[in-house]
Design an enzyme around this catalytic site. Structure first.
Site: not given
Lengths: 339, 339
Positions: A6, A8, A69-71, A192, A282, A288
């Site tokens: 996972h 991105h 990037r999922a977002s 999410y 992720e 972060r």
């Protein structure tokens, strides 16, 4: 070998992100998007080497199953044509990363979903990415409306064309929403996690894997709320007259390890069969910072897996064996490299 | 003493439930609801003695903070007038239960919310229930649209009138959605848990307790996904520039123990301060079956708390000390009984 299932491309070059803004602006004005910009290999190399690759090496993983990037998928923006253009641009960029770092990154594609639109273009883009770009899976958004939740459950026949293509190509999907345009749902803190929980419950209610016995779905973020409420889900399956979860869904459903503290990972490993857990971080992603309690990054999930009370054989499954089983095209690529 | 903070009257007499159906049918036809039926004390006694009271005694708890069936609140049905009639009928019935079993049940009210409607009638009903019926709190639905999520976040000023009245009356709310009219969300398997998670993240994003320093919110179902993802929430608070969760929200937010397996309760007790956990079972409720792994009912949560590695002082807080602190009107009632 340690495979992060996972990752991105959250650090894509600015020209890529700027193009998306231009594309959406053009859509709003009724025009066409400008030509996609030239992005040099050096720019891509730099964006990866200083971020994902550096962190991967520092933390001790070997490779990442890598997706846009999922977002930023934002399927609720624009229309089907806009989503198709954007998905192709994002996936082509992932293919360039995988081409520049073939030992470390392998692609998973974004699908050109759009609320209410049929899945034909998603089927076509999945086929293109797998057969032409060497990708090994896709990210499937159960809520392309971005927090309005207007699509039917994943067990509805609406979704069957993409499941048929996935089965044909023998690739899994990670069930992953994008950003939320509903102010009640923070993207990484609510939308999410809710989507993960929601998808799992849909799979309990339905009988999708009777129709697709080989379909494999990875539910990220440690399965949302599911392992914490494992008793609830076992009990609900029973109340709904379904077989035990191990038979009903857990031959086809996998959870990643994007759970950012030791007690959460310990719970995951305690209640979920190690054959259903895939290592994931992720990163560089949702969270972060550094945990003041440990002095390490929240998303350095390898530390938690290393510290979990697991037999070595189970840890090996979580780190790579399960990923090779769930993503057979990754396994094939690794075997071709003698791994 | 053991106080269950989360019990619903899921076994209300059929005449009550039938009246609701008639009320909604009348609304659809543009008419007025029929008169509320006569329900005898014996009917109420029987519905309680054979269910909640029997289970409470079998399992060894002493009393229940009792509210109308959450899934039947259905604020998305009808309109504000319909919700007001229904909430009054439900709350009056709870008051009768508490009157018949004053040592065992104390009331928490349903609010007459309606999507988009102002909260004036909720404020009035809360005041009526607390000052006239002796109730000690309310259930606040963060999504009266029933899975469409059309209301603003709980930190929005839309909600302030009810928080002001709660503060004035010194009563807490349990943040509890009702049934889902969105087919993607199973009520007890997705909507409930998602709402818990969503509400907590809204509280992190906002600064509600700066405006309401004494406000107390109970997030049920073990806090949704939150304890399992405690690292994510600590990290997100940090990314959003908020104080640590202990200062920012956990002076005002409490989780119940409606988590239906030992590993989940163990996680809850490991990551959440025992001062923030209230014993609850949600029975007779969401999950009614027997866990084949233990031979006991999934929702017999007292067994998990008894088995958790907790100092006795912490277990006492979870069983009653915290409930008496969060629900001061309950504490006062108990003290008046010499307890």
């Amino acid at each position: 070998m340690i495979i992060d299932c996972h990752g991105h491309y959250t650090t894509a070059p600015a020209a890529h992100t700027d193009w998306r803004a231009s594309q959406l602006a053009a859509f709003r004005e009724g025009g066409r998007a400008p030509a996609y910009p030239a992005i040099s290999d050096d720019e891509i190399r730099e964006s990866i080497e200083q971020n994902q690759l550096r962190l991967l090496r520092e933390r001790g993983a070997d490779m990442t199953i890598f997706s846009p990037r999922a977002s930023a998928m934002a399927h609720h923006e624009g229309d089907e044509r806009v989503s198709t253009e954007w998905a192709r641009a994002c996936n082509d960029l992932i293919a360039r990363v995988a081409g520049l770092f073939p030992d470390t990154f392998i692609g998973v594609c974004q699908l050109p979903q759009s609320p209410g639109a049929p899945l034909d273009s998603s089927v076509a883009e999945l086929e293109r990415c797998v057969t032409e770009l060497g990708f090994v899976g896709c990210n499937l958004n159960p809520d392309p409306s971005g927090g309005r939740w207007t699509s039917p459950p994943l067990t509805d026949r609406y979704w069957y064309p993409i499941f048929e293509k996935m089965s044909e190509l023998d690739v899994p999907a990670m069930v992953h929403v994008s950003s939320s345009c509903n102010p009640v749902f923070h993207a990484t803190g609510a939308h999410y996690i809710n989507a993960d929980t929601t998808a799992f419950m849909q799979l309990i209610q339905g009988d999708l894997f009777a129709d697709f016995p080989d379909l494999r779905l990875v539910i990220p973020h440690g399965g949302g709320a599911v392992p914490y409420h494992w008793g609830r889900y076992r009990g609900l399956a029973d109340m709904l007259g379904k077989p035990p979860l191990g038979e009903h869904v857990m031959k086809n459903v996998f959870f990643d390890t994007c759970v950012y503290h030791q007690p959460g990972i310990d719970l995951l490993c305690r209640v979920i069969d190690p054959g259903n857990i895939l290592f994931g971080s992720e990163m560089v992603g949702a969270v972060r910072g550094i945990d003041p309690g440990t002095g390490h990054h929240f998303d350095d999930t390898k530390r938690y897996i290393d510290a979990a009370a697991l037999p070595d054989a189970d840890r090996a499954k979580i780190y790579s064996g399960n990923a090779r089983r769930v993503y057979p095209r990754l396994d094939k690529a690794l075997r071709e490299r003698g791994l």
